[in-house]
Structures are given as structure tokens and as C-alpha cells.
Design an enzyme around this catalytic site. Structure first.
Site, short mmCIF file in Angstrom:
data_model
loop_
_atom_site.label_atom_id
_atom_site.label_comp_id
_atom_site.label_asym_id
_atom_site.label_seq_id
_atom_site.Cartn_x
_atom_site.Cartn_y
_atom_site.Cartn_z
N ARG A 14 -12.08 90.85 -13.68
CA ARG A 14 -11.36 89.58 -13.46
C ARG A 14 -9.90 89.74 -13.90
O ARG A 14 -9.00 89.15 -13.32
CB ARG A 14 -12.04 88.41 -14.17
CG ARG A 14 -12.13 88.56 -15.67
CD ARG A 14 -12.70 87.32 -16.34
NE ARG A 14 -13.05 87.59 -17.72
CZ ARG A 14 -12.91 86.72 -18.71
NH1 ARG A 14 -12.42 85.53 -18.48
NH2 ARG A 14 -13.26 87.05 -19.93
N GLU A 46 -14.60 72.49 -6.02
CA GLU A 46 -14.60 73.78 -5.31
C GLU A 46 -14.76 73.62 -3.80
O GLU A 46 -14.17 74.38 -3.02
CB GLU A 46 -15.71 74.68 -5.86
CG GLU A 46 -15.54 75.09 -7.32
CD GLU A 46 -15.97 74.02 -8.31
OE1 GLU A 46 -16.55 72.99 -7.88
OE2 GLU A 46 -15.72 74.18 -9.52
N HIS A 77 -16.80 86.06 -12.95
CA HIS A 77 -17.98 85.66 -13.75
C HIS A 77 -19.27 85.77 -12.94
O HIS A 77 -20.13 84.89 -12.98
CB HIS A 77 -17.81 84.24 -14.29
CG HIS A 77 -16.68 84.11 -15.28
ND1 HIS A 77 -15.37 84.31 -14.92
CD2 HIS A 77 -16.68 83.82 -16.60
CE1 HIS A 77 -14.60 84.14 -15.98
NE2 HIS A 77 -15.36 83.86 -17.02
#
Lengths: 280, 313
Positions: free
Chosen positions: B10, B58, B109
Site C-alpha cells: 500500500r 464507496e 488491506h
């Protein structure tokens, strides 16, 4: 274009809707007929578009968030010159570019694929945001159903649009009062619609969605509203123009049979005759 | 591998975006209130006007990205894999995949190495979900270098791309001057002759460790790094399967629908050999440190080694 010309055109567009859905033996005539006046106004008066240059960078954008009203969009686009009117008869048929719900890859001039309710408005917000990021002055219009606004994503998008003060965005809600399972009020009431959009920092205008003077005034007001997006609530009659379809939830997603098609076309012919009288 | 440099992919994602942002002004980055965690904060700092925080929404974020893409932007949508691929699946499918828009999804994640947050946030299904969308490129980089290469390649690619990144630091294994990346190309990272281990993401370094242990037992394991799950480098996998006759897949993902399934699809159609799928065995994860979870669910070198031994027995 004057109101009479717009009315005549809207009636031709309604014939295209009914013919396409009849040929397809499937589709959504009720909502398509109800929003036909607004879609006519957008495609013939309001939007800066060029059918010969459908990807023109500076064009205004339109997203049919209530994608099941594709027959209205296709008919308006065909009459505007994006493709031959005759092709409306291929609606929903295998191999046709006129898919059951709008597909941007199949039809040049469709700015966004849609059909899954609640998603088109987000794409329209993205287009408006892109305009702001690039300092371009095109406008973005998106048409939603009153049932569609039961989708949570609509309010995610509205919150963002209000927050970002996207005054190049015009959200239109087709308030025909009906959805598949009955009246929107009975199924899961979205009312009061205007207050909800106001709470999300929209300028709200409510009009008769079949009145071209009102449409003209509302879209002009939307354009002149700065610092916030505008929501135009169109009060419409689902199935408008076809006597037996008007205000009937059952005509949401049903195609007329041959007999019903003849009656529907006769109804629309009658409107033509009345408009001809008005002209004379 | 304690002395090996470790970086979470990430972090690589965020750093690569900054580099990309400098080169290409059409690149915009979207977040849903997780910029601090997806590591796109560095992009936000460098290009505040091109970073769009959509709030905790989202589905809308994916739709906004679709709209931006129709206007020529190259949006990188960032969130946790659970929300980007899971919650917004239908938006990715209908607003991005169906119109084949140029939207890039950076999902961080992923998998159980999320750790302490537990099963609600440990997405072991994203590769399966994204793989089913026609035209979607699906990538799962093994380390920092590959993760950066993925971001650069995604920007060059015209069409939707899903990239899977991890929260936990993982060993850098591609730090060599000959390293090249191409979408759809796998790499033999260790040659062998007795069996093939096809791995993706953090399981690549674990598979290399397992191969070392197997070597001591006289088993020669070939290790293939598959970063692009879709389109899959079938040629490379088939060639190796023809050589070794046995295949093990290893992924930090459900054994249903991910790398293991993709490999089985191509083997069963072209050259059927016995396959052992290592991954999450149709179960949810739980809270714990990333290292403890990886060990418990046998996705580290030792765990892969033990499962390969079982398979060979």
C-alpha cells in the site's frame, strides 16, 4: 423552437417509443412516455450537442440514470439525427445497438451506460467534477425516477454534489408517482423530494413536466444558479399521451400487443391532429 | 529472511501515484475517507487539486470515477479491498466494467494480513469477484517493486484495472536490475523440476522460503510469480506443469475463485495434473497480528512447506 414545434416533436418521439417497445415485445413505455417532453426539451432546446460530432469535448452531457426509459432517449436521439428513426424498430433485438438499457459503447452520443438504478447520477457527478477540474463550461444533466431515489447511492451522490457546489450539474427527478409495485408513496415514500435535495444543498425547482414554458424557465433558472447544483422535480403523468397507459403502474414494463399498439398510435395521431388545429 | 527489506505494497501504491501524478496530469486519485490508510495521502499532499475525497461512500466514489473517466481523466479509486471490490462490486461491474471505462482500482488491506481489524475487513474474495468482470485486468503484486510497476502499467493500459495491495510489510524480492514488468506475464522466480508452486502477492516470498525448505528434503520446486491473475499467463503455467507434473497454488485469498481457480481452469482445459490449492479454505479470518494470522492459516513459508509435503505424501 417554439412550444408548438416542441409539442409536435415530443409526439413524434412518443410514437417512436411506443413503436420500439411494441416491436421489441418488451420494454418500459410508461416512464418513457412520461419523461418524453423533458427529454425532447433537453435534446432540441437545452443541450449544446452535435449529432455529427457526438464526442465533442465541449458538449453538454446527459446521463439517463433511470436507464429503463431508454426508449425515450433513443427516440429523441434518433429524431435529433444520431441514427435513423427506422432503427427504433430494432430496440432490444439481438444484434441491435439499441440495448434494453443505454450502452455507451453501442451508441455514439450516449454519454454513460446505465440501467442499474442509482448509478447514473454518480457518473453525472463525476462528469460535472471533471468540468470543474478542467475549467470547462459544459453542463451535465441526469434524469432519475422518483422510485429510483429510494436507492441510497442517489443520496451519496447528492451529498457530494452539494458539498462540491457543482453548479454545472442539473439533477432531474421524474415524479410520476408510480413504480413497479405500486405508488411510490405506498411502496416506500421518498416525499418530500424537494426538501431532501434542499437539505443536500441543491437549488430546487418543481414544475409540471409536460409544460414547455415551465421547462424553459426551470432549465434557464438552473443555468443561472451559481454555487450549488439544481434539482428539477418534474411532475409527470406516467404513460402520458396513451389513454390506457396513463397513470397505470402496470404499464411500467409491459409492451402493448398489436391491438393495444393500434389504440396507442391512434391516441397519438389524435394529438397530432389537435396540434395541427392549434397551428392553423 | 529477517535481513530483507520489507515494505507494505500500500505504501508502494501511494509512492507510485506521486510519481505518476508528476508525469501525467490526467491522473486523479479518489478516496473514501481512508487516504491515511490507503497511503494516497502523499498524492493528496503533492497534488491537492487532483485528490478527491468522496467521504465514506464507496459506491458513489466508483460512479464518480466512471464519470471522470468519460471526460478523459485517469481515476485511481482507493479503498480497502473489502469495500472497493466487495461493497461496490455492482458499481464496478455496471458503471466501470460494462462500459469498459479507464478506471483503476487500488484496493489496499486485502486478505488476512489486515490483522487486528478482523474478518469484517479481511477481504479474501476480491480476486474472485473482479476476475468475473469481462475486460477487467486483475493484479496482485508480490512486493514494493512490482506494486509500483503495476501502478505504472495500469496507467498505460486503456481499460479497467483492479490492483490488490496489502497492509503488512512484505519482503522486497524483485530488487534486481533485470526486473521487467508486463501485464499478463508471470515470472519463474525459482527453477525446479519436481513440482510447480504458482503464487501471488505475499505468498510469492513465502513460496520461495518453502522451496528452500523443500530443497533440503530433496524436492526441487519451481516457483512462479503470477502478478496478473487476469489475463493469466497460461503459457508459462502450462510449460511448468508439463515439466513437473504437479502444481500447488498459493494465495492470501479464498481458494474459491482466485489464483487457484484460475490456474485450475487453464490446467483442466489444457493439461490436467494434480493440483493443491493453498489459501483460505472457505472460511473467514479473525483478529490477530498479521504475522500470527499468516502463520495460523499456513500462508507463510513453513505453512506452505507443510502443505506441499502433505500433497506429495
Amino acid at each position: 423552437m417554439n412550444n408548438l414545434e416542441l409539442k409536435k416533436l415530443a409526439n413524434q418521439i412518443r410514437k417512436g417509443i411506443v413503436t420500439g417497445v411494441h416491436e421489441a415485445k418488451a420494454g418500459h413505455p410508461g416512464g418513457s412516455l412520461g419523461c418524453a417532453d423533458c427529454v425532447t426539451y433537453l435534446y432540441f432546446e437545452e443541450m449544446n450537442i452535435d449529432p455529427k460530432n457526438p464526442k465533442m469535448d465541449s458538449r453538454d452531457r446527459f446521463v439517463l440514470s433511470k436507464g429503463h426509459n431508454a426508449p425515450a432517449l433513443y427516440s429523441a436521439m434518433a429524431h435529433r439525427g444520431y441514427f435513423p428513426v427506422e432503427e427504433l424498430k430494432t430496440l432490444r433485438k439481438l444484434g441491435s445497438h439499441l440495448q434494453g438499457h443505454p450502452c455507451m459503447q453501442h451508441v455514439p452520443g450516449i454519454d454513460m451506460s446505465s440501467g442499474s438504478l442509482g448509478q447514473g447520477i454518480s457518473a453525472a457527478v463525476g462528469m460535472a467534477l471533471a468540468g470543474k477540474l478542467d475549467n470547462k463550461d459544459y453542463r451535465v444533466y441526469t434524469l432519475l425516477g422518483d422510485g429510483e431515489i429510494q436507492e441510497g447511492q442517489v443520496w451519496e451522490a447528492s451529498m457530494f454534489a452539494g458539498h462540491r457546489k457543482l453548479d454545472n450539474l442539473c439533477v432531474i427527478v421524474d415524479n410520476n408517482g408510480l413504480q413497479i409495485d405500486g405508488s411510490v408513496e405506498d411502496v416506500c415514500s421518498p416525499y418530500p423530494i424537494g426538501k431532501k435535495f434542499e437539505a443536500f444543498n441543491f437549488h430546487v425547482i418543481e414544475i409540471d413536466g409536460h409544460d414547455f414554458d415551465a421547462l424553459r424557465k426551470a432549465f434557464s433558472e438552473a443555468k443561472n444558479t451559481k454555487g450549488m447544483p439544481t434539482c428539477i422535480i418534474l411532475n409527470t403523468v406516467k404513460g402520458k399521451g396513451v389513454s390506457f397507459m396513463e397513470n397505470q403502474a402496470s404499464w411500467h414494463g409491459t409492451a402493448p400487443n398489436d391491438e393495444q399498439y393500434a389504440v396507442a398510435m391512434a391516441d397519438l395521431e389524435k394529438i397530432d391532429e389537435e396540434l395541427a388545429k392549434e397551428e392553423a | 529472511m529477517a535481513d530483507v527489506k520489507k515494505i507494505a505494497t500500500r505504501e508502494s501504491y501511494g509512492n507510485a501515484l506521486v510519481e505518476l501524478g508528476e508525469k501525467n496530469k490526467d491522473v486523479v486519485v479518489l478516496d473514501a475517507d481512508l487516504a491515511a490508510a490507503t497511503k494516497t495521502g502523499v498524492f493528496k499532499k503533492a497534488f491537492p487539486d487532483r485528490h478527491i475525497d468522496c467521504g465514506i461512500a464507496e459506491s458513489n466514489m466508483v460512479g464518480i470515477a466512471a464519470g471522470l473517466a468519460t471526460c478523459g481523466k485517469i481515476p485511481f479509486v482507493s479503498s480497502f479491498a473489502m469495500f472497493a471490490a466487495g461493497r461496490a462490486f455492482e458499481q464496478v461491474r455496471n458503471s466501470v466494467g460494462y462500459p469498459h471505462l479507464n478506471v483503476k482500482i487500488g484496493a489496499t488491506h486485502a486478505g488476512i494480513s489486515v490483522g487486528e481489524d478482523g474478518a469484517s475487513h479481511q477481504c479474501n474474495e476480491d480476486l474472485a469477484l473482479m476476475r468475473t468482470i469481462p475486460g477487467m485486468v486483475v493484479m496482485c503484486p508480490a512486493d514494493d517493486i512490482e506494486a509500483k510497476a503495476c501502478v505504472m502499467a495500469a496507467a498505460e493500459h486503456d481499460g479497467p484495472v483492479y490492483m490488490r495491495f496489502g497492509r503488512a510489510a512484505c519482503p522486497v524480492i524483485n530488487d534486481n536490475p533485470d526486473y521487467k514488468f508486463e501485464i499478463g506475464k508471470g515470472t519463474v522466480v525459482r527453477e525446479g523440476s519436481d513440482l510447480t508452486i504458482v503464487a501471488t502477492g505475499i505468498c510469492v516470498s513465502a513460496a520461495l522460503e518453502a522451496a528452500e525448505m523443500l530443497e533440503k528434503d530433496g524436492v526441487s520446486a519451481e516457483v512462479i510469480n503470477i502478478c496478473t491473475i487476469k489475463p493469466l499467463d497460461e503459457e508459462l503455467i502450462l510449460a511448468s506443469a508439463k515439466k513437473t507434473g504437479k502444481v500447488v497454488t498459493a494465495e492470501e485469498h479464498s481458494v474459491i475463485g482466485g489464483l487457484g481457480s484460475a490456474v485450475c481452469d487453464t490446467l483442466s482445459a489444457n493439461y490436467p495434473v494434480p493440483v493443491k490449492k493453498i489459501g483460505m479454505q472457505d472460511m473467514f479470518g479473525e483478529s490477530g497480528s498479521a504475522a500470527a494470522l499468516i502463520e495460523k492459516y499456513q500462508l507463510d513459508g513453513k505453512g506452505i512447506y507443510a502443505q506441499v509435503k502433505e500433497f506429495l505424501a
